[in-house]
Motif scaffolding. Structure first.
Motif, PDB file in Angstrom:
ATOM      1  N   ALA A  60       0.793  -1.229   0.000  1.00  0.00           N
ATOM      2  CA  ALA A  60       0.000   0.000   0.000  1.00  0.00           C
ATOM      3  C   ALA A  60       0.826   1.280   0.000  1.00  0.00           C
ATOM      4  O   ALA A  60       0.561   2.189  -0.804  1.00  0.00           O
ATOM      5  CB  ALA A  60      -0.983  -0.011   1.171  1.00  0.00           C
ATOM      6  N   PRO A  61       1.844   1.438   0.871  1.00  0.00           N
ATOM      7  CA  PRO A  61       2.589   2.716   0.847  1.00  0.00           C
ATOM      8  C   PRO A  61       3.271   2.994  -0.484  1.00  0.00           C
ATOM      9  O   PRO A  61       3.266   4.136  -0.959  1.00  0.00           O
ATOM     10  CB  PRO A  61       3.602   2.546   1.986  1.00  0.00           C
ATOM     11  N   LEU A  62       3.855   1.966  -1.099  1.00  0.00           N
ATOM     12  CA  LEU A  62       4.488   2.170  -2.402  1.00  0.00           C
ATOM     13  C   LEU A  62       3.445   2.589  -3.435  1.00  0.00           C
ATOM     14  O   LEU A  62       3.642   3.559  -4.186  1.00  0.00           O
ATOM     15  CB  LEU A  62       5.176   0.888  -2.862  1.00  0.00           C
ATOM     16  N   ILE A  63       2.322   1.855  -3.480  1.00  0.00           N
ATOM     17  CA  ILE A  63       1.293   2.147  -4.478  1.00  0.00           C
ATOM     18  C   ILE A  63       0.723   3.544  -4.259  1.00  0.00           C
ATOM     19  O   ILE A  63       0.501   4.307  -5.209  1.00  0.00           O
ATOM     20  CB  ILE A  63       0.184   1.077  -4.440  1.00  0.00           C
ATOM     21  N   ARG A  64       0.505   3.895  -2.994  1.00  0.00           N
ATOM     22  CA  ARG A  64      -0.012   5.242  -2.714  1.00  0.00           C
ATOM     23  C   ARG A  64       0.984   6.306  -3.169  1.00  0.00           C
ATOM     24  O   ARG A  64       0.587   7.337  -3.736  1.00  0.00           O
ATOM     25  CB  ARG A  64      -0.297   5.397  -1.224  1.00  0.00           C
ATOM     26  N   GLY A  65       2.260   6.066  -2.928  1.00  0.00           N
ATOM     27  CA  GLY A  65       3.259   7.019  -3.379  1.00  0.00           C
ATOM     28  C   GLY A  65       3.250   7.182  -4.890  1.00  0.00           C
ATOM     29  O   GLY A  65       3.344   8.302  -5.414  1.00  0.00           O
ATOM     30  N   LEU A  66       3.114   6.067  -5.622  1.00  0.00           N
ATOM     31  CA  LEU A  66       3.049   6.130  -7.079  1.00  0.00           C
ATOM     32  C   LEU A  66       1.811   6.891  -7.535  1.00  0.00           C
ATOM     33  O   LEU A  66       1.879   7.741  -8.432  1.00  0.00           O
ATOM     34  CB  LEU A  66       3.044   4.712  -7.662  1.00  0.00           C
ATOM     35  N   ALA A  67       0.674   6.588  -6.909  1.00  0.00           N
ATOM     36  CA  ALA A  67      -0.587   7.230  -7.298  1.00  0.00           C
ATOM     37  C   ALA A  67      -0.625   8.701  -6.910  1.00  0.00           C
ATOM     38  O   ALA A  67      -1.534   9.426  -7.334  1.00  0.00           O
ATOM     39  CB  ALA A  67      -1.762   6.491  -6.656  1.00  0.00           C
ATOM     40  N   SER A  68       0.336   9.147  -6.110  1.00  0.00           N
ATOM     41  CA  SER A  68       0.404  10.540  -5.663  1.00  0.00           C
ATOM     42  C   SER A  68       1.505  11.323  -6.363  1.00  0.00           C
ATOM     43  O   SER A  68       1.910  12.383  -5.896  1.00  0.00           O
ATOM     44  CB  SER A  68       0.640  10.581  -4.149  1.00  0.00           C
ATOM     45  N   THR A  69       1.976  10.827  -7.497  1.00  0.00           N
ATOM     46  CA  THR A  69       3.075  11.502  -8.191  1.00  0.00           C
ATOM     47  C   THR A  69       2.703  12.925  -8.588  1.00  0.00           C
ATOM     48  O   THR A  69       3.490  13.861  -8.420  1.00  0.00           O
ATOM     49  CB  THR A  69       3.494  10.695  -9.432  1.00  0.00           C
ATOM     50  N   ASP A  70       1.496  13.101  -9.100  1.00  0.00           N
ATOM     51  CA  ASP A  70       1.059  14.444  -9.501  1.00  0.00           C
ATOM     52  C   ASP A  70       0.352  15.192  -8.376  1.00  0.00           C
ATOM     53  O   ASP A  70       0.565  16.391  -8.197  1.00  0.00           O
ATOM     54  CB  ASP A  70       0.129  14.358 -10.715  1.00  0.00           C
ATOM     55  N   HIS A  71      -0.491  14.491  -7.636  1.00  0.00           N
ATOM     56  CA  HIS A  71      -1.254  15.120  -6.560  1.00  0.00           C
ATOM     57  C   HIS A  71      -1.345  14.138  -5.398  1.00  0.00           C
ATOM     58  O   HIS A  71      -1.642  12.956  -5.610  1.00  0.00           O
ATOM     59  CB  HIS A  71      -2.672  15.474  -7.024  1.00  0.00           C
TER      60      HIS A  71
END
Length: 688
Positions: free
Chosen positions: A252-263
């Motif tokens: 989850a933390p990695l995926i959240r970080g990826l999904a938050s690249t722009d915002h």
């Protein structure tokens, strides 16, 4: 004197009351429509205050509302004569967007909520009551490759077919003509979109809506093939529950970080059986690539998800590496999608990160600007899975064209709706974990962080207190409770896993848990010393270590705040164990600020003093001990502490919470290693 019989609030118009009751019933069942999806309306007469005469009105759900919770304030009220007159000045589909602004000239009085793009459908159709809904069963027929034929097989001539057309005034004209030309019809299936039903009464419209939905469900069940998503893929079945949650929390933390690249985004995790079954089947890569179809779906899920193309048993580090590669490719593809269809007038790209990430054997991660938005995005993709299942069971899933999806996603009207939304709160998208949050200072901090837009993990040794605080904060979309003994590495790790599953990770940690033992040196036992240090010095170290792991994995920076004490720098009597451990915490702030800065993690502290009111520590005996030390009554302790300060003011938990917000709310972006005194002024504790 007040009037003994004050006038009651006016009752809603009978047609409005019936409309609201029908809307709430339809919207409370997920089989009928999705959250905030669809709209309902009623036509009737009311007195026009300007003339005293009767006027025909349309009451219709306004833009952005939810049927399940709709109230009168969520309705738009328009004059029917003026709305119908718009047909004579309609400039055609090329200038379709102008018609939404024209609705403003049809409003009755202040008009209520902003009229939605679907207003024309309700006003132009010659029926007293109209429902437009997004049921999975109806969209399954609407997105089937031979949907028109299947609709006729399912309903005969009682439900008409409307080819795909973007929502707007022309679609309203189309449906009005279809009803006029098919007097036997009770509704229609809108290609690629949903259903519309009508009736002469509210009850009849509701009955017709439910008839279409339930008949479509029965048709799909009777006609559908057993395995519409194909056979099971070898090695893609769901992991056992505990292993699945462990894997999800690790990813989850990695995926959240990826999904938050722009915002920055908040996350949500789902591992329901329909999601896991979809990801275990051979056809899921093909279907996921086709994307969603109903406008309500892809506006929240984006045109397609990111799908991990590895089996559940792949090594964790390999899965992480592959997700990173796929995310790079997703962003490239999304930029290309934007570039293919954007015109000079299109709004700017809103971000190229996925809103939905699917991991076979594990589940679905969904993302949004807050927890509710993230959760609803996941619910919408579950709707899409149900739609794909239905369409594939009787035909082939055939969503609307990509160009049409883009035209809606980057519609000027959608952009205007986004701009009308209130500005985000300072801590929006941030996930906080507060230890000792079941009472006192920790509880006040949790309340302040949620009020400023954060999601909070309420961590406390007392599970009952933690649960009560989480409920006070607004429940699962705002806060979750986790029981934590901060002396236990295992329980701390479990708390961070719970945070990852609830919100996608952690951005802000407050080390607040503590106890205090007030004794002279010769009466302080080794057990007293060890207990004091285990909870605060060791506990803060363990929590900060776990926080650093999560924050580094996310790559989003973060904040760690220590609630230390004035006693960290002030030498008071009979307080060796407590003050020494607070000094330990204070130096942890400096050490970690120096070490974690490379990850963008800021570490700061707050030094309160004399926080008596609401304090769990003081209530547990510390207050009586300190009062005895100073020779005063315990109930006078707060006043005593206030009078010895420079400002002569009592310090409350809310004042400490305000300091935490000051450190994390966005203005002190370049500050780390700082200790803020919140003690109303104790000169002997001034930092030097």
């Amino acid at each position: 004197m007040p009037h003994p019989h004050p006038h009651p609030l006016p009752l809603p118009h009978p047609d409005v009351a019936a409309l609201l009751a029908r809307s709430n019933r339809l919207g409370s069942d997920a089989r009928n429509t999705n959250f905030a999806g669809g709209n309902t309306s009623a036509k009737g007469t009311a007195v026009d205050p300007a003339t005293g005469g009767e006027v025909e009105l349309l009451w219709v759900k306004g833009s952005g509302g939810d049927l399940g919770t709709l109230t009168e304030s969520g309705l738009a009220a328009l004059r029917l004569d003026r709305l119908r007159a718009l047909a004579a000045v309609y400039p055609g589909v090329e200038r379709e967007d102008e018609m939404v602004a024209a609705f403003d000239y049809c409003l009755h009085g202040r008009g209520g909520a902003a009229p939605s793009i679907d207003t024309a459908m309700h006003g132009l159709v010659e029926a007293a009551h109209v429902d437009h809904l997004h049921p999975d069963s109806g969209i399954a027929l609407a997105t089937a490759a031979d949907g028109e034929k299947l609709t006729a097989e399912c309903f005969g001539d009682t439900v008409a077919w409307v080819p795909w057309r973007r929502p707007g005034f022309q679609l309203g004209l189309d449906i009005a003509a279809i009803k006029r030309d098919n007097p036997q019809a009770v509704g229609c299936v809108l290609g690629g979109h949903g259903i519309t039903a009508w009736g002469d009464s509210s009850d009849e419209a509701e009955a017709n809506s439910l008839h279409i939905i339930r008949t479509a469900e029965a048709f799909l069940a009777a006609r559908g093939k057993a395995e519409p998503f194909g056979p099971l893929l070898d090695g893609h079945g769901p992991l056992p529950l505990e292993e699945r949650r462990e894997r999800a929390a690790a990813l989850a933390p990695l995926i959240r970080g990826l999904a938050s690249t722009d915002h920055p985004q908040v996350g949500h995790f789902t591992d329901t059986e329909p999601v896991l079954d979809f990801l275990a089947r051979a056809e899921h890569p093909r279907l996921a690539a086709l994307g969603t179809s109903c406008p309500d779906h892809f506006l929240r899920t984006k045109v397609r998800p990111l799908v991990l193309d590895l089996p559940p048993g792949a090594p964790l580090e390999l899965a992480k590496a592959r997700l990173t590669e796929l995310h790079t490719a997703y962003r490239t593809d999304y930029q290309a999608y934007y570039d293919r269809h954007a015109t000079p007038d299109s709004p700017a790209i809103r971000g190229a990160d996925p809103a939905i990430v699917l991991v076979p054997g594990v589940g679905m991660f969904s993302f949004g600007k807050d927890k509710q938005t993230a959760r609803v995005a996941g619910e919408f993709y579950l709707n899409a899975i149900n739609v794909m299942r239905g369409a594939e069971s009787v035909s082939a899933y055939a969503p609307i064209e990509e160009s049409e999806k883009f035209a809606i996603e980057y519609w000027a009207l959608e952009e205007a709706k986004l701009r009308r939304m209130p500005a985000a709160k300072p801590l929006a998208t941030r996930v906080a974990l507060v230890t000792g949050a079941g009472s006192g200072i920790g509880k006040a901090i949790a309340h302040r962080l949620v009020a400023e837009g954060a999601c909070v993990v309420v961590a406390d040794l007392n599970a009952e207190n933690a649960a009560a605080v989480a409920e006070e904060l607004g429940g699962a979309d705002k806060a979750v409770a986790v029981p934590v003994d901060v002396t236990s590495e295992e329980q701390i790790a479990a708390a961070f896993k719970a945070a990852a599953l609830a919100f996608g990770g952690v951005d802000l940690v407050v080390n607040n848990a503590g106890i205090s033992i007030s004794k002279p040196l010769l009466e302080t036992t080794a057990e007293d010393w060890d207990l004091q240090h285990d909870i605060m010095a060791r506990g803060s170290f363990l929590v900060s270590r776990e926080a650093a792991r999560t924050m580094a994995e996310q790559g989003l920076g973060g904040d760690i705040v220590y609630i230390a004490s004035k006693n960290a720098v002030f030498a008071g009597p009979n307080n060796i164990a407590y003050s020494a451990t607070k000094a330990d915490q204070a130096h942890q702030v400096r050490l970690l600020a120096a070490e974690l800065g490379e990850h963008g993690i800021r570490v700061n502290g707050v030094n309160p003093d004399g926080v008596v009111r609401g304090s769990g520590i003081f209530a547990a005996g510390w207050g009586a001990q300190r009062a005895a030390t100073y020779g005063i009554e315990e109930d006078k302790l707060g006043e005593f502490y206030a009078q010895r300060t420079i400002l002569k003011r009592e310090v409350l938990p809310e004042h400490v919470a305000a300091a935490v917000f000051a450190l994390t709310g966005g203005d002190l972006t370049h500050t780390t290693g700082l200790h803020i005194p919140v003690d109303a002024g104790v000169a002997a504790a001034f930092l030097r």
